[in-house]
Design an enzyme around this catalytic site. Structure first.
Site, PDB file in Angstrom:
ATOM      1  N   GLY A 175       0.947  -1.148  -0.001  1.00  0.00           N
ATOM      2  CA  GLY A 175      -0.017  -0.067  -0.016  1.00  0.00           C
ATOM      3  C   GLY A 175       1.006   1.263  -0.008  1.00  0.00           C
ATOM      4  O   GLY A 175       2.018   1.363  -0.582  1.00  0.00           O
ATOM      5  N   GLY A 176       0.417   2.349   0.677  1.00  0.00           N
ATOM      6  CA  GLY A 176       1.143   3.433   0.553  1.00  0.00           C
ATOM      7  C   GLY A 176       2.502   3.465   1.325  1.00  0.00           C
ATOM      8  O   GLY A 176       3.383   4.464   1.092  1.00  0.00           O
ATOM      9  N   GLY A 409      23.779  11.406 -30.502  1.00  0.00           N
ATOM     10  CA  GLY A 409      23.323  12.144 -29.160  1.00  0.00           C
ATOM     11  C   GLY A 409      23.808  11.469 -27.861  1.00  0.00           C
ATOM     12  O   GLY A 409      24.072  12.016 -26.816  1.00  0.00           O
ATOM     13  N   ALA A 410      24.141   9.873 -27.726  1.00  0.00           N
ATOM     14  CA  ALA A 410      24.691   9.451 -26.674  1.00  0.00           C
ATOM     15  C   ALA A 410      26.237   9.874 -26.250  1.00  0.00           C
ATOM     16  O   ALA A 410      26.351   9.821 -25.226  1.00  0.00           O
ATOM     17  CB  ALA A 410      24.685   7.753 -27.027  1.00  0.00           C
TER      18      ALA A 410
HETATM   19  C1  HXC Z   1      -3.235  -4.294  12.449  1.00  0.00           C
HETATM   20  C2  HXC Z   1      -2.192  -5.989  11.788  1.00  0.00           C
HETATM   21  C3  HXC Z   1      -2.024  -5.698  10.480  1.00  0.00           C
HETATM   22  C4  HXC Z   1      -2.441  -4.196  10.298  1.00  0.00           C
HETATM   23  C5  HXC Z   1      -1.190  -7.422  10.392  1.00  0.00           C
HETATM   24  N1  HXC Z   1      -1.592  -7.218  11.589  1.00  0.00           N
HETATM   25  N2  HXC Z   1      -1.431  -6.471   9.597  1.00  0.00           N
HETATM   26  N3  HXC Z   1      -2.897  -5.536  12.771  1.00  0.00           N
HETATM   27  N4  HXC Z   1      -2.836  -3.598  11.200  1.00  0.00           N
HETATM   28  N5  HXC Z   1      -2.322  -3.488   9.308  1.00  0.00           N
HETATM   29  C6  HXC Z   1      -1.718  -8.420  12.771  1.00  0.00           C
HETATM   30  C7  HXC Z   1      -2.377  -9.466  12.644  1.00  0.00           C
HETATM   31  O1  HXC Z   1      -3.646  -9.232  13.081  1.00  0.00           O
HETATM   32  C8  HXC Z   1      -1.796 -10.613  13.492  1.00  0.00           C
HETATM   33  O2  HXC Z   1      -1.902 -10.228  14.751  1.00  0.00           O
HETATM   34  C9  HXC Z   1      -0.221 -10.292  13.067  1.00  0.00           C
HETATM   35  O3  HXC Z   1      -0.274  -9.023  12.717  1.00  0.00           O
HETATM   36  C10 HXC Z   1       0.459 -10.881  12.233  1.00  0.00           C
HETATM   37  O4  HXC Z   1      -0.594 -10.823  11.065  1.00  0.00           O
HETATM   38  P1  HXC Z   1      -0.728 -12.317  10.215  1.00  0.00           P
HETATM   39  O5  HXC Z   1      -1.914 -11.932   9.299  1.00  0.00           O
HETATM   40  O6  HXC Z   1      -0.903 -13.557  11.392  1.00  0.00           O
HETATM   41  O7  HXC Z   1       0.643 -12.791   9.633  1.00  0.00           O
HETATM   42  P2  HXC Z   1       0.872 -13.231   8.324  1.00  0.00           P
HETATM   43  O8  HXC Z   1      -0.025 -14.401   8.111  1.00  0.00           O
HETATM   44  O9  HXC Z   1       2.429 -13.326   7.976  1.00  0.00           O
HETATM   45  O10 HXC Z   1       0.530 -12.148   6.998  1.00  0.00           O
HETATM   46  C11 HXC Z   1       0.889 -10.738   7.109  1.00  0.00           C
HETATM   47  C12 HXC Z   1       0.078  -9.795   6.008  1.00  0.00           C
HETATM   48  C13 HXC Z   1      -1.175  -9.808   6.721  1.00  0.00           C
HETATM   49  C14 HXC Z   1       0.399 -10.203   4.739  1.00  0.00           C
HETATM   50  C15 HXC Z   1       0.782  -8.348   6.391  1.00  0.00           C
HETATM   51  O11 HXC Z   1      -1.516  -9.647   8.256  1.00  0.00           O
HETATM   52  C16 HXC Z   1      -2.124  -8.738   6.001  1.00  0.00           C
HETATM   53  O12 HXC Z   1      -2.430  -8.724   4.993  1.00  0.00           O
HETATM   54  N6  HXC Z   1      -2.246  -7.714   6.814  1.00  0.00           N
HETATM   55  C17 HXC Z   1      -3.061  -6.627   6.470  1.00  0.00           C
HETATM   56  C18 HXC Z   1      -2.572  -5.639   5.392  1.00  0.00           C
HETATM   57  C19 HXC Z   1      -3.079  -4.346   5.231  1.00  0.00           C
HETATM   58  O13 HXC Z   1      -4.212  -4.537   4.339  1.00  0.00           O
HETATM   59  N7  HXC Z   1      -2.686  -3.243   5.734  1.00  0.00           N
HETATM   60  C20 HXC Z   1      -3.222  -1.906   5.583  1.00  0.00           C
HETATM   61  C21 HXC Z   1      -2.900  -1.534   4.124  1.00  0.00           C
HETATM   62  S1  HXC Z   1      -3.432  -0.052   3.571  1.00  0.00           S
HETATM   63  P3  HXC Z   1      -1.877 -11.399  15.903  1.00  0.00           P
HETATM   64  O14 HXC Z   1      -2.513 -10.696  17.237  1.00  0.00           O
HETATM   65  O15 HXC Z   1      -2.627 -12.691  15.394  1.00  0.00           O
HETATM   66  O16 HXC Z   1      -0.359 -11.759  15.948  1.00  0.00           O
HETATM   67  C22 HXC Z   1      -2.317   0.882   4.032  1.00  0.00           C
HETATM   68  C23 HXC Z   1      -2.255   2.283   3.688  1.00  0.00           C
HETATM   69  C24 HXC Z   1      -1.263   3.190   3.841  1.00  0.00           C
HETATM   70  O17 HXC Z   1      -1.236   0.409   4.511  1.00  0.00           O
HETATM   71  C25 HXC Z   1      -1.313   4.264   3.220  1.00  0.00           C
HETATM   72  C26 HXC Z   1      -0.256   5.164   3.380  1.00  0.00           C
HETATM   73  C27 HXC Z   1      -0.485   6.470   2.597  1.00  0.00           C
END
Ligand code: HXC
Length: 519
Positions: A175-176, A409-410
């Site tokens: 993402g971002g 040009g290069a």
């Molecule tokens: C809060 C999160 C989290 C998040 C993971 N966790 N991502 N908690 N916010 N964004 C937590 C899970 O709940 C879990 O907690 C622990 O971290 C590990 O995650 P798992 O899913 O068990 O790990 P894994 O299978 O390795 O997968 C990792 C992952 C997945 C691919 C990153 O967790 C995931 O898809 N997370 C969400 C990603 C996402 O959509 N993020 C927001 C994107 S938008 P526990 O308690 O079980 O240990 C964004 C906008 C930014 O980022 C914009 C900026 C301008």
């Protein structure tokens, strides 16, 4: 007595909190991290920094979120370890995201910790190193988390060109979140355990119906070879950390300083091996890396962006103990032609070197720009101009050696005298002309060739005539566009002396807010 016991209690509390903070998300999650082949945030810092040099800042920071039950889950440090330490005895600021705490996700307070470190790095003029391993924005928070990202992006931008910024991607970066590393100077990714993308495989499938894995979409190999987003693809975390440490050897602490100088004893600087590299046949390829190795201090070449746009080679090396940046056409890939990606790659590298006072050596063997609709439609004009602009604007000492072809040009773009090179050398094998002899003869002798009894023979004759006139460095030397024609074996000595001669170069550009590089 009473005083001592109160003191002991307060010390106990401090020790307890320290231990709690060290634990991150707890032993189970640490084990799960290890099972994935990943180290923890603290283990990474331990490997990165000089032993015992790490000083932590913000170990007791807690998040402030109150929704979805997260208020009952508090981890001291809030998913990122921040502080400062040293590498090779030189100060660096670091943050290391802790995947064991809410997946290393970025909350308002997590961002504040990173920003504090960034502000210190900028004020004190030392590199910033970010070890990224994060699930992105903390989902239980709202706009605070997005604001936190923007606070980081803003600081990355303001610090750009002031202090070196290095990003290691050691897990998810999606993402971002990708835009902070993207603004930094170098990205290193760990193969098989890290990925970067703006939208993941699921969204891709929904929107474009493409089926792709995370690794294919945004793994280290993809970004090292296809997109060019990462400059280094590292086989494992230790390799990644070693890349960071190695890179720091070639660069200064900030834009006001020079890179470290290493002890070097002048010996026999003649390198006979260089005399044998250029093939007799001017169309036969050779490996420009052999030329680089022949010129520099032995074993000091650190190639950057190795797997991307391989028709140009860029990287750092030591020459007489001093750091230089090298930009070199690679005749054994696409004949060393300049195209969109090689121009972007080299342009970016030149900009970095100029920001941080690393002198530039350009090695030229280029037949021109790559023709074709693909190149034109994707903007070879704008992208080629990036390299031209970068070289032109660079004020560091700039030296060019033409080893063979410098066409069209290069020739101008590859750090010619005309765009500000300080010293221009050419080997006797250099060919400097508007275009290759065959094409040139076809155009300027078109009538003569078509009217000849034997057009093919006439063409050959005219090609030869053009070759004899232009396929050498002496016309350019006669004009002063080439300062000296040298034997390849003399190159190392000439370069060491020339860079020394240029050591105190001062060149001020006209006052302006900033230039408008053709992005
Ligand atoms: C809060 C999160 C989290 C998040 C993971 N966790 N991502 N908690 N916010 N964004 C937590 C899970 O709940 C879990 O907690 C622990 O971290 C590990 O995650 P798992 O899913 O068990 O790990 P894994 O299978 O390795 O997968 C990792 C992952 C997945 C691919 C990153 O967790 C995931 O898809 N997370 C969400 C990603 C996402 O959509 N993020 C927001 C994107 S938008 P526990 O308690 O079980 O240990 C964004 C906008 C930014 O980022 C914009 C900026 C301008």
């Amino acid at each position: 007595m009473l005083q001592i016991s109160t003191m002991n209690k307060s010390f106990e509390l401090l020790d307890k909190n320290r231990a709690k903070s060290q634990e991150g998300g707890g032993i189970k999650r640490i084990e799960s991290q290890h099972k994935k082949g990943k180290l923890t945030a603290r283990e990474r810092l331990h490997l990165l920094l000089d032993e015992g040099s790490f000083e932590e800042i913000g170990a007791f920071v807690e998040h402030r979120a109150t929704d979805f039950g997260i208020e009952n889950e508090i981890y001291l440090g809030d998913g990122v370890v921040t502080g400062y330490g040293s590498i090779h005895g030189r100060l660096v600021y670091v943050f290391s995201q802790d995947f064991t705490v809410f997946g290393g996700s970025l909350s308002e307070t997590h961002a504040e910790k990173i920003c504090k470190i960034m502000d210190l790095a900028l004020k004190n003029g030392a590199p910033l190193i970010g070890l990224n391993d994060s699930g992105g924005a903390r989902i239980q928070e709202g706009v605070q988390s997005l604001g936190g990202y923007a606070d980081i992006f803003y600081r990355n931008t303001i610090a750009s060109g002031v202090i070196p910024q290095l990003s290691a991607i050691m897990g998810p970066c999606a993402g971002g979140a990708v835009y902070s590393p993207a603004i930094t100077d170098f990205i290193m990714m760990v193969e098989n355990t890290s990925y970067m993308f703006v939208t993941g495989p699921n969204v891709v499938k929904t929107v474009t119906h493409e089926e792709v894995t995370s690794e294919e979409l945004g793994g280290a190999h993809t970004h090292a070879s296809k997109s060019g987003v990462t400059q280094f693809s590292c086989s494992n975390e230790l390799d990644c950390i070693n890349h960071i440490k190695n890179l720091l050897k070639y660069i200064p602490q900030n834009c006001e300083e020079n890179a470290p100088v290493y002890p070097y004893e002048m010996g026999d600087e003649s390198r006979a091996v260089l005399d044998k590299i250029i093939p007799e046949n001017a169309n036969q390829p050779y490996d420009m890396r052999e030329v680089i190795e022949g010129i520099i201090d032995e074993g000091t070449f650190m190639e950057v962006h190795k797997d991307f746009a391989e028709n140009i080679v860029v990287g750092f090396a030591l020459l007489g103990g001093r750091s230089i940046g090298i930009v070199a056409n690679q005749p054994c890939v696409l004949a060393g032609v300049l195209d969109i990606n090689s121009s972007r790659k080299a342009g970016r590298f030149v900009r970095f070197c100029d920001c941080f006072n690393v002198p530039l050596l350009t090695l030229v063997d280029v037949p021109g720009f790559l023709p074709g609709t693909d190149q034109e439609w994707h903007g070879i004009i704008t992208n080629g101009a990036k390299l031209l602009y970068a070289f032109s604007e660079a004020t560091v000492p700039k030296i060019t050696v033409i080893t063979r072809k410098a066409y069209g040009g290069a020739y101008d773009v590859m750090n010619s005298k005309h765009i500000g090179a300080d010293m221009n050398f050419a080997w006797p094998s250099a060919e400097i002309a508007v275009m290759g002899a065959k094409g040139a003869a076809e155009i300027i002798f078109k009538k003569e060739i078509s009217e000849a009894e034997n057009p093919e023979a006439k063409w050959k004759e005219k090609e030869q005539e053009y070759m004899e006139k232009f396929a050498n460095p002496y016309k350019a030397a006669a004009r002063g566009f080439i300062d000296e024609v040298i034997k390849p074996s003399e190159t190392r000595m000439k370069l060491i002396r020339s860079f020394k001669m240029l050591e105190n170069k001062v060149l001020n550009l006209p006052r302006k807010k900033h230039g408008n590089i053709p992005l």
